[in-house]
Every structure is written in structure tokens, then in C-alpha cells.
Design an enzyme around this catalytic site. Structure first.
Site, mmCIF file in Angstrom:
data_model
loop_
_atom_site.group_PDB
_atom_site.id
_atom_site.type_symbol
_atom_site.label_atom_id
_atom_site.label_comp_id
_atom_site.label_asym_id
_atom_site.label_seq_id
_atom_site.Cartn_x
_atom_site.Cartn_y
_atom_site.Cartn_z
ATOM 1 N N ASP A 1 15.555 -2.827 37.147
ATOM 2 C CA ASP A 1 15.390 -3.985 38.031
ATOM 3 C C ASP A 1 16.565 -4.185 38.984
ATOM 4 O O ASP A 1 16.538 -5.072 39.823
ATOM 5 C CB ASP A 1 15.171 -5.265 37.217
ATOM 6 N N ASP B 1 16.434 -0.062 30.615
ATOM 7 C CA ASP B 1 17.709 -0.773 30.597
ATOM 8 C C ASP B 1 17.620 -1.837 29.505
ATOM 9 O O ASP B 1 16.526 -2.179 29.047
ATOM 10 C CB ASP B 1 17.962 -1.411 31.964
#
Length: 806
Positions: A548, A315
Site C-alpha cells: 500500500d 507487508d
């Protein structure tokens, strides 16, 4: 004083959380009473073996039991010195236990940092406790990103959405209202709530499913499969071969003692007990090394998968950037700066989102006024926006422009384009006519465009450059605008980052297999699309996914290996195989290197052990047929097993070795082990022929057979030690000297004949011959393995073509 400091720390963790007046939670005395009654959430954490399990697995196993029985048989026939092999087994087992226990305790100390805490309400005060300390009837607090630790029923919560995909397999978000059930293993994707625990420990709903959701991937690794097959084959073969050899040896010698010693010598070399031990130790030490570097491996077999990773999906936030966002400016539309501050302050006061964007906006727009909320729509990764309907003030929302408007106005597109090209994040604040709902049915009015900056990680370029050198592809999969992500990825030096796509513009069915080949950056990706992209990449690659947030959970579970940041959501940590305890993506270099070190070294060690397993099995079958005395005694094999396999394998198993993994495990170990075994068999059979032609006695043929077998073992050790360094050269030299000293100084103990009599005329040419034979067989084996790999690739390509046609 210490208690007071702890309480202050806990209270600071819950700033801004409003506790309903009628909720107090359990008192300390009630908690103690329930704990004493056993109504506590004792969660079995079996991701790592216990001390007892380590000792038991290393001592009581089929190979150690078999070695013990063989040693007992040797004692019964009156030859105690031939039980020396069992002493080596005991020493190896003790070393293995100590190494594995040390590694486990290192991991245990650091794993505490990664354990997910539960937020509970006790005596009217929120505090964090270990999940194992939750008791029945506990009042718990959850917010966006939290995983539900125990089953319960919702007490208070506005706009709570829960993803139960880890339990049901369905990725749809489930809206929860008062008194609805919450199941352990699911996770909150929007909103916050208080709920009461209705079950703890083993009484939780679908306990097996929830334990699987907490990172136990059951698929066996390639290495585990090969070793398991080896154990299965040997377990089936070893007893009938042993009985057959004993019968033929007794027929050949008419001596029970000689028959037992010959049979035991064959079986002892056939058993690769040290290989199983070293594999276990190598995994444990690898995990401990990573733990010291702030990387927690939650399942030891994951280390092998890490070594084979050739695609990493990441990401933007927390990996390319450091995760800290900062509000830069607002582009106003028919609204004053004062009005903007009032609206945004009121929104941030009532929205309890704890993501990086919300924190940056909360800092820029402190709470102002006393607006009352009628309806709150919390942020979710699927909606990409959040908002509040205020009493007497209207409805306001902010989020990604393309998700707020059905069609983005051309003027707005031109206005925000320069900011996107600079890699900045763009949000819009809008006013909505009427009460807010989960979907914006009517077109909102633009009030302001909010520009937020993202900071590039200091070590980002160096980290991504390293992966490029290691032939590891990088794919960026993000929920942010694709142009923003692409520009930041280009700044970070990610190869082909200009090839991006907006996933929100695509409609199903999507050819994900073609997409992952053509593009590097994927923006505006939904959680389901993330999972589909990972699935497509897995068709041709070993894939690592880092994330996350709750929107990463499905992809983390789908990937061959999931890596979560410790500062991310509890759901992401629970779904991951590896946790970066300091949330630094640069640690992935250590992760990749440690995985490669473990697998490269296990391949080396396996090659050495497999040589003696193969030649012992084949020689046992040959000597069953020809009924000649078996050429080795157990005591004679001790120098071979200890100096050419046992001792060097412990050194090689723990050496640095970061070369890229090439080929599969079985092909790699057969490249060396099969030529080595065939060389030993050829040497032994030539000596048997010489004994027949030149009337050599048993001690002479036995000594020459053992000597040449040891020489082959040292050749194999030399071959698998590449690339050589000073330490490896010194090790091989010392072991060679020690091996020769067994014939010069300990000849009587090992029942060796002299080598410097007429045996020398056989030993010298055979020693030179086995070198060239081993070299020639290794070359042939390399060609066969290369042909097998090409054949496998062609077969896979045909299968893929056939499946696409269908």
C-alpha cells in the site's frame, strides 16, 4: 446545502496543509476557458474495453466472417436448412455480448471508487478533482505517496524527493528544488510540494511510458498464448484444407451441392468460435464477480495469473495488522515528560508525513509552542527517519533505532528487546548536533524511546489458515524490525514465521534465490531489496505482491500480479493489477477463488471445443485423400455442436470450481480433447469400413457417424464435469435426452436414417466400443502428459544447474 457539505468534506481532507500566500491557483472562469480550449488532461483509460469495442470484437472477427461466408455458400446451392449453424452462431454471439457488457458496467460502477484524484489549488482553496479534469497551468499539491499526474515545474516544496523509476528504470530518489521539472508517472517518496502543470493529456512527457506505469503489463498469459496459436494455425490451415476437401468431394459425388455441404460441415466443426467467445465472457464475468466483492481488476488477463499464484508476499501493516497504530509509552533518557511533549509536538507540527506512524504520534503529541523550522527532512522509506532543525532550539529527529545510530548501544538493545518480542514498534527520539542533513554524519544523543502498538486484524488467522490449506506460501516483506514482524506473523498463524532475517545487515551481492527458500519473514527491507526478493521467488513460483506504500511500488511492478489497498498511496494503486477497494486482505480469498474458477472452467470448455476442432481437421484431411463423401452435413452437426458443446459450455464456464490449478493449460486440455477426437475418428473410419464391406448407403453411414460423434461428445462432457453435483448430473441427463429426441422425433428435419433397422447391429456394439476406447485412450494420454511434465521438470533443473555453474 449539498454544495456546502461537499466543500466542508474537501477542506477536511487538507487539514494542516499550509498554502503559500502568493499561490492562488486558477479561478473558476480560467478553468472553464481552458477546458473549452481543449487544454485539459483527457487521459485514455484503456484498461477495459468500451461498449463499442466489445460489440465489434464479438461480431466482426475472422470466425464469424468465415461462418457467414459458409452460410452464404450453403444458401447459394439451395439448402437453407443447412444454414442452421449460423443461427446458433448469432445466438451465442448475442449472449456473449450481453454477458460481457453487463460485466463491464458492473466493473465501471465500482472502478470510480478506486480512481486516483488530483489535489489542486483553485481560487486559493485546495480541492480534489478527477485527473481528467486537470487543465494546463493548474497548481497542484503533492505529498508523500502521491503519483505525479501531469508534467510540471516545482513552485514550492521543502525536502521533496521523487522516484522516477517507472520512467527511467533507475530506483534512485531524485531531490527536487524550485523550478525543477516533475514528470507524470513518477511518485513522491518524501516531502510535500506545490507545482504547476506545464503539459496535459497527450502532451505529457513520455506518455507511452506513463501509461505502462499505470499497470499495463504486456506479457501474454499462458492461456492467451495457447488460444492465439490455435487461431493462427487454423487461420493458415482452414482455407487450403477447405479448397482441397471441396475438390475431393466434388470428385467423389459429381455434385456441387454435395461438395459444398461436405466442405461446410467440416469447416464449421473446425472453427472453435464459441471458445473465444466464452473465454472473453468468463474473464469479464470473473472481473464483475470480484468487483461486487469490492475487488477491482485493472486488466482482465490478470485473472488467469491470480489462479496460478502459489506464493503471496505481504507487508505487515494493512495485511497482518489493520494499519491503525497507537502510541503506548515513552522510555525517557535525561529529558522530562513536558520537554518530550514540546519537542514531539513541534516535530509533528512541521512534518507533514501522512503515514500511520505519523498519525499515531500526531494524535499523542498535539502541536505546542511556536518553534520556527530552519530545515525539514521528511520521512522516506529508504532513510527510515525524519527530523527538523529549529531556529534557536536545535535539531531533533525520530525513527528506527538501527538507522539513527551507527552502532546500537547494548543497553538500548536490552531495553527494547522485550517490546520487539511482543510485536510492538520501537522508535527513538534523538537530538542532533548541528544542522540536519540527509545522512546523519555525527552520533546523535538519545532522548526517549517511543513504543507504538500494532493491532492484529480480526480475520488474520482465518485468512492465513485458508492459504495454508490451499498450498499457497506466505512471505512477509516489511520495512519494520524483523523480530517485531516475526512475532506478529507468528501470532497471525503464518507458517515458519520464526525464520526471519534483518536485510539491513546484509551486503551485496546477496544470494536472493537461497534466501527466499530459507526465510519467511524479511525485515528492514529497502524498495530495491523487495524487488530482488520478488524476482528470486519468480524463478520457481507465480508470485503475488500486496502493498500500500510507495516503498512497495517496485515490488508490485516486478511481481506476476500486484495487489494494492485502496487506502494506500496513489503510486501503489497505479502500479497494481488488482485493487482491494475496502483494503481488507481477507478479500484475497475471493481473488484466488475467482481466478481458479475462471481458469478451471475455461480448461473444461476448451477441452470440449478442441475435440471437434481436432477430429474435423483430421477427418477433412483423410476424406481429401480417400475421396469418399464427407460423412456429415451442416444441419446434422447442429445437435452435436449445440447439445454436447455449445449449451453445456455456457453453464460450465460460469460454475463454481475452486480446485487448485495443476499443470499447464495445453497439457490439461489435451488430456481429454485428444482421446475424444481420436475416438471420433476411429468410430467414423470403422463405419466407413462397414459401408464398404456391407454396402451401406450414405444416409445410413452419415447417421451412425453423427450419432457416435455425439455420444463421444457426451462422454467428454461427463469427463470434464467432474466433480459432479446434482445440477451437473441433471444437465447431462437433459442434454442426453434432447440428443436422442433428435433421432426419434426430428429425424426427417436433420436428414437422419432410422437407427432401429439393421443400423442397430452396428450402433450398439460401436457405442459400447467407443466408451472403452475413450477410456483406454484417456489413460494412455494421462501417462504421456505425466511423462512430458517429468521431462520438462528435468530439463528445467538441468538448465538451472548449468546457469549456476556458469
Amino acid at each position: 446545502m449539498k454544495k456546502k457539505e461537499e466543500i466542508q468534506t474537501v477542506e477536511e481532507n487538507f487539514d494542516g496543509v499550509e498554502i503559500p500566500a502568493d499561490l492562488k491557483g486558477l479561478t473558476d472562469s480560467e478553468v472553464q476557458q481552458k477546458t473549452e480550449q481543449g487544454q485539459v488532461n483527457q487521459v485514455t483509460d484503456n484498461l477495459l474495453k468500451t461498449d463499442k469495442e466489445i460489440i465489434k470484437e464479438n461480431t466482426i472477427n475472422i470466425f464469424n466472417i468465415l461462418n457467414f461466408v459458409l452460410a452464404l455458400l450453403v444458401l447459394l446451392v439451395g439448402s437453407p436448412k443447412n444454414t442452421l449453424f449460423f443461427g446458433v452462431v448469432i445466438i451465442n454471439t448475442l449472449i456473449g455480448i450481453v454477458q460481457e457488457l453487463r460485466a463491464k458496467h458492473t466493473i465501471d460502477k465500482l472502478s470510480v471508487l478506486a480512481k486516483t484524484k488530483a489535489s489542486v489549488l483553485r481560487a486559493g482553496r485546495l480541492q480534489q478533482i478527477a485527473q481528467e479534469a486537470i487543465v494546463l497551468g493548474e497548481t497542484l499539491y503533492l505529498r508523500n505517496g502521491d503519483q505525479v499526474p501531469v508534467d510540471g515545474r516545482l513552485l514550492v516544496g521543502a525536502g521533496v524527493e521523487v522516484d522516477e523509476s517507472l520512467l527511467t528504470g533507475e530506483a534512485d530518489r531524485v531531490q527536487k528544488k524550485q523550478q525543477d521539472k516533475l514528470f507524470s508517472g513518477s511518485f513522491v517518496t518524501a516531502g510535500e510540494c506545490f507545482y504547476q502543470a506545464t503539459a496535459v493529456g497527450k502532451d505529457n512527457f513520455a506518455e507511452q511510458l506513463t501509461s505502462e506505469a499505470k499497470t499495463k503489463k504486456t506479457g501474454n498469459s499462458e492461456l492467451t498464448k495457447v488460444l492465439s496459436r490455435m487461431i493462427a494455425v487454423l487461420t493458415v490451415v482452414i482455407i487450403p484444407v477447405g479448397l482441397g476437401l471441396f475438390y475431393s468431394q466434388y470428385q467423389a459425388s459429381d455434385s456441387i451441392q454435395q461438395a459444398v455441404l461436405g466442405t461446410v460441415a467440416a469447416l464449421v466443426s473446425m472453427i472453435p468460435e464459441g471458445l473465444m467467445l466464452l473465454t472473453s465472457v468468463a474473464f469479464a464475468v470473473g472481473a464483475a464477480n470480484l468487483a461486487r466483492k469490492k475487488v477491482l481488476v485493472q486488466a482482465l488477463p490478470s485473472i488467469e495469473t491470480l489462479a496460478r499464484v502459489d506464493v503471496i508476499c505481504l507487508d505487515k501493516t494493512g495485511t497482518i495488522t489493520d494499519g491503525t497504530l497507537e502510541f503506548e509509552t515513552a522510555l525517557l533518557e535525561d529529558i522530562s515528560n513536558e520537554r518530550l511533549n514540546t519537542i514531539m509536538g513541534a516535530l509533528m507540527q512541521h512534518l507533514k508525513d501522512q503515514n500511520a506512524t505519523a498519525n499515531a504520534l500526531r494524535k499523542a503529541f498535539p502541536a505546542a509552542g511556536n518553534w520556527q523550522a530552519e530545515k525539514i527532512i521528511p520521512f522516506s522509506s529508504a532513510r527510515k527517519w525524519s527530523g527538523v532543525t529549529f531556529k534557536d532550539q536545535g535539531s531533533f529527529a525520530f525513527g528506527a533505532p538501527e538507522f539513527m545510530f551507527k552502532q546500537l548501544p547494548e543497553k538500548m538493545q536490552r531495553q527494547i528487546q522485550p517490546y520487539l518480542e511482543e510485536g510492538q514498534r520501537v522508535l527513538v527520539l534523538v537530538e542532533y548536533p548541528g544542522m540536519l542533513t540527509d545522512e546523519l554524519q555525527e552520533e546523535p544523543q538519545l532522548l526517549a524511546t517511543l513504543i507504538i502498538s500494532d493491532n492484529l486484524r480480526e480475520n488474520a488467522r482465518a485468512t492465513f489458515g485458508y492459504f495454508a490449506e490451499q498450498d499457497v506460501q506466505l512471505k512477509v516483506i516489511s520495512g519494520d524490525h524483523p523480530l517485531t514482524v516475526s512475532k506478529i506473523a507468528q501470532k497471525a498463524g503464518i507458517e515458519n514465521a520464526a525464520a526471519f532475517i534483518d536485510m539491513s545487515t546484509l551486503t551485496e551481492p546477496i544470494d536472493y534465490s537461497a534466501l527466499v527458500v530459507q526465510k519467511t519473514v524479511f525485515g528492514r527491507v529497502t524498495p530495491k531489496q523487495k524487488r530482488s526478493l520478488i524476482r528470486a521467488l519468480k524463478e520457481n513460483h507465480t508470485v503475488c505482491m500486496t502493498g500500500d506504500g510507495v516503498n512497495d511500488v517496485l515490488a508490485l511492478r516486478e511481481a506476476d500480479i500486484g495487489v494494492a489497498m485502496a487506502n494506500g498511496s496513489g503510486a501503489a494503486r497505479a502500479a497494481a493489477d488488482v485493487i482491494l477497494l475496502d483494503s481488507d486482505f481477507a478479500r484475497m480469498q475471493n481473488v484466488l477463488n475467482e481466478g481458479r474458477r475462471v481458469i478451471n472452467n475455461i480448461e473444461r470448455v476448451a477441452s470440449m471445443y478442441l475435440v471437434k476442432t481436432i477430429y474435423s481437421l483430421i477427418l477433412a484431411i483423410i476424406f481429401m485423400i480417400i475421396t469418399n463423401p464427407y460423412p456429415f452435413e451442416p444441419v446434422q452437426l447442429t445437435p452435436i455442436n449445440a447439445l454436447t458443446v455449445g449449451i453445456p459450455s455456457f453453464f460450465l464456464a460460469l460454475k463454481p470450481s475452486y480446485e487448485r490449478i495443476k499443470g499447464d493449460f495445453l497439457n490439461n486440455i489435451l488430456r481429454v480433447s485428444l482421446p475424444g477426437a481420436l475416438t471420433v475418428i476411429s468410430a467414423v473410419m470403422i463405419i466407413q469400413l462397414a459401408a464398404y464391406l456391407f454396402n451401406l448407403d450414405y444416409q445410413a453411414t452419415s447417421t451412425m457417424s453423427v450419432f457416435l460423434t455425439g455420444c463421444v461428445g457426451l462422454l467428454v462432457l461427463y469427463k470434464v464435469s467432474f466433480p459432479l453435483d446434482k445440477k451437473k448430473i441433471a444437465l447431462i441427463t437433459l442434454l442426453s435426452v434432447a440428443y436422442l429426441s433428435c433421432y426419434l422425433f426430428f429425424r426427417t428435419f436433420f436428414d437422419f436414417d432410422k437407427l432401429w433397422n439393421r443400423n442397430l447391429f452396428f450402433v450398439i456394439p460401436l457405442t459400447v466400443g467407443i466408451y472403452w476406447l475413450f477410456k483406454g485412450l484417456t489413460f494412455v494420454m494421462e501417462q504421456l502428459v505425466a511423462w512430458r511434465i517429468r521431462w520438462q521438470k528435468k530439463r528445467q533443473a538441468k538448465k538451472k544447474t548449468k546457469s549456476r555453474v556458469i
